[in-house]
Motif scaffolding. Sequence first.
Motif, PDB file in Angstrom:
ATOM      1  N   LYS A  72      -1.316   1.696   5.486  1.00  0.00           N
ATOM      2  CA  LYS A  72      -1.947   0.951   4.393  1.00  0.00           C
ATOM      3  C   LYS A  72      -1.568  -0.525   4.469  1.00  0.00           C
ATOM      4  O   LYS A  72      -0.464  -0.881   4.861  1.00  0.00           O
ATOM      5  CB  LYS A  72      -1.542   1.531   3.044  1.00  0.00           C
ATOM      6  CG  LYS A  72      -2.086   2.928   2.796  1.00  0.00           C
ATOM      7  CD  LYS A  72      -1.783   3.420   1.381  1.00  0.00           C
ATOM      8  CE  LYS A  72      -2.396   4.794   1.141  1.00  0.00           C
ATOM      9  NZ  LYS A  72      -2.141   5.273  -0.248  1.00  0.00           N
ATOM     10  N   PRO A  74      -1.373  -4.597   2.704  1.00  0.00           N
ATOM     11  CA  PRO A  74      -0.659  -5.163   1.547  1.00  0.00           C
ATOM     12  C   PRO A  74      -1.330  -4.872   0.210  1.00  0.00           C
ATOM     13  O   PRO A  74      -0.661  -4.744  -0.810  1.00  0.00           O
ATOM     14  CB  PRO A  74      -0.654  -6.666   1.836  1.00  0.00           C
ATOM     15  CG  PRO A  74      -0.814  -6.767   3.319  1.00  0.00           C
ATOM     16  CD  PRO A  74      -1.704  -5.631   3.706  1.00  0.00           C
ATOM     17  N   SER A  75      -2.651  -4.768   0.195  1.00  0.00           N
ATOM     18  CA  SER A  75      -3.366  -4.513  -1.052  1.00  0.00           C
ATOM     19  C   SER A  75      -3.545  -3.026  -1.340  1.00  0.00           C
ATOM     20  O   SER A  75      -4.189  -2.652  -2.320  1.00  0.00           O
ATOM     21  CB  SER A  75      -4.742  -5.197  -1.009  1.00  0.00           C
ATOM     22  OG  SER A  75      -5.511  -4.695   0.071  1.00  0.00           O
ATOM     23  N   ASP A  77      -5.073  -0.859   0.696  1.00  0.00           N
ATOM     24  CA  ASP A  77      -6.226  -0.305   1.383  1.00  0.00           C
ATOM     25  C   ASP A  77      -5.786   0.478   2.614  1.00  0.00           C
ATOM     26  O   ASP A  77      -4.855   0.093   3.313  1.00  0.00           O
ATOM     27  CB  ASP A  77      -7.192  -1.415   1.802  1.00  0.00           C
ATOM     28  CG  ASP A  77      -6.497  -2.478   2.643  1.00  0.00           C
ATOM     29  OD1 ASP A  77      -5.408  -2.923   2.229  1.00  0.00           O
ATOM     30  OD2 ASP A  77      -7.033  -2.832   3.707  1.00  0.00           O
ATOM     31  N   GLN A  96      -4.893  -9.137   6.614  1.00  0.00           N
ATOM     32  CA  GLN A  96      -4.075  -9.794   5.588  1.00  0.00           C
ATOM     33  C   GLN A  96      -2.630  -9.864   6.067  1.00  0.00           C
ATOM     34  O   GLN A  96      -2.137  -8.928   6.696  1.00  0.00           O
ATOM     35  CB  GLN A  96      -4.102  -8.998   4.269  1.00  0.00           C
ATOM     36  CG  GLN A  96      -5.414  -9.019   3.530  1.00  0.00           C
ATOM     37  CD  GLN A  96      -5.314  -8.184   2.254  1.00  0.00           C
ATOM     38  OE1 GLN A  96      -5.103  -6.984   2.289  1.00  0.00           O
ATOM     39  NE2 GLN A  96      -5.449  -8.838   1.112  1.00  0.00           N
TER      40      GLN A  96
END
Length: 212
Positions: A72, A74-75, A77, A96
Amino acid sequence: MKIGSLEFVAVILLVFLCIPNGVFGIRFVIDREECFSHDVKYEGDTIHVSFVVIKADSSWHNSHEGVDLVVKGPSGDQIQDYRDKLSEKFEFVAHQKGVHRFCFSNKSPYYETVDFDVHESHFSYYDQHAKDEHFNPLLDQISKLEEALYNIQFEQHWLEAQTERQAIVNEAMSRKAVHKAFYESAALIGASVLQVYLLRRLFERKLGMSLV
């Protein structure tokens, strides 16, 4: 000659600048779930990942269920999702910068030993001179050299883990074969002894009946 010398010096410097950084490798034992984090410093970096299930903590365990891995960003996702894998090797581009999480899950009732490796490749010199057309051919060659150097390191670690896993599997199979042969021999000897005992009883009974 001066230009050639300058280009040679530039190549040497760029080789050191383009060597993959952010190397992270670990071997761990997983019961149910284990998560690891890797802080990606630059957006657009290439993240190379590999893992190998080395062994299960059971001499009689011969299952090929493997482990699950979810990656996954950082956000939060989901970037990658692998299920029931004994080994895997892949790469992805980080869209990211920030902390990326790698979570392993083990559905087996046994502890699993996993070799896990993460490499982050970033070409810092390219950020400063990407628009300089004079360096474009040189940068192209350096990128190829970077890829070759990384592949050697990555493949070596991958092959070492795979070789160790295969050696453990072969040793376990040999041990099981020895145990199986021992039990079969013991069963054969037991059956032979029982057969001799039954034949002896049969002859004794027949001899007793003839004497009567």
